[in-house]
Scaffold this motif. Structure first.
Motif, PDB file in Angstrom:
ATOM      1  N   GLU A 195       0.722  -1.344   0.033  1.00 39.49           N
ATOM      2  CA  GLU A 195       0.169  -0.048   0.138  1.00 39.49           C
ATOM      3  C   GLU A 195       0.750   1.202  -0.014  1.00 39.49           C
ATOM      4  O   GLU A 195       0.428   2.231  -0.637  1.00 39.49           O
ATOM      5  CB  GLU A 195      -1.103   0.135   1.303  1.00 39.49           C
ATOM      6  CG  GLU A 195      -1.908  -0.991   1.188  1.00 39.49           C
ATOM      7  CD  GLU A 195      -1.750  -2.448   1.732  1.00 39.49           C
ATOM      8  OE1 GLU A 195      -2.087  -3.322   1.159  1.00 39.49           O
ATOM      9  OE2 GLU A 195      -0.585  -2.482   2.343  1.00 39.49           O
TER      10      GLU A 195
ATOM     11  N   GLN B 282       2.160   1.752  -3.359  1.00 41.07           N
ATOM     12  CA  GLN B 282       0.968   2.218  -4.466  1.00 41.07           C
ATOM     13  C   GLN B 282       0.835   3.633  -4.100  1.00 41.07           C
ATOM     14  O   GLN B 282       0.643   4.654  -4.955  1.00 41.07           O
ATOM     15  CB  GLN B 282      -0.230   1.633  -4.005  1.00 41.07           C
ATOM     16  CG  GLN B 282      -1.275   1.073  -4.969  1.00 41.07           C
ATOM     17  CD  GLN B 282      -0.755   0.744  -6.339  1.00 41.07           C
ATOM     18  OE1 GLN B 282       0.119  -0.006  -6.200  1.00 41.07           O
ATOM     19  NE2 GLN B 282      -1.116   1.517  -7.548  1.00 41.07           N
TER      20      GLN B 282
ATOM     21  N   GLN C  56       0.665   7.114  -6.920  1.00 40.80           N
ATOM     22  CA  GLN C  56      -0.836   7.736  -6.968  1.00 40.80           C
ATOM     23  C   GLN C  56      -0.299   9.059  -7.242  1.00 40.80           C
ATOM     24  O   GLN C  56      -1.113   9.712  -8.098  1.00 40.80           O
ATOM     25  CB  GLN C  56      -1.476   7.608  -5.505  1.00 40.80           C
ATOM     26  CG  GLN C  56      -2.025   6.289  -5.193  1.00 40.80           C
ATOM     27  CD  GLN C  56      -2.736   5.909  -6.275  1.00 40.80           C
ATOM     28  OE1 GLN C  56      -3.820   6.659  -6.810  1.00 40.80           O
ATOM     29  NE2 GLN C  56      -3.037   4.411  -6.638  1.00 40.80           N
TER      30      GLN C  56
END
Length: 80
Positions: free
Chosen positions: A62, A65, A69
């Motif tokens: 995460e 990620q 983004q």
């Protein structure tokens, strides 16, 4: 991996790091996206300068990620 530990790698390769940016600054910048476990900024023995790339190791997928983004990452005026 029979009998061995399974390692999960959550590394991000960062290129075009400005000469003036330190591993401490990289760690501080990327910590806004998650828990930074390690920042590896290799140095050239001959020149004494870093090689203008690094690896940032995060704690989870995460966190990685979160880095991707954001459209672009700017450190000291340079896009990395």
């Amino acid at each position: 991996a029979a009998g061995g530990r399974v390692r999960k790698l959550f590394d991000v390769f960062v290129a075009e790091v400005p000469w003036t940016v330190s591993s401490k600054e990289l760690r501080e910048y990327f910590s806004q996206f998650g828990s930074v476990q390690r920042c590896h900024l290799p140095f050239d023995r001959d020149t004494g300068f870093h090689k203008r790339f690094c690896w940032i190791k995060f704690s989870s997928p995460e966190d990685v990620q979160n880095v991707f983004q954001k459209d672009s990452h700017i450190l000291e005026g340079a896009k990395v």
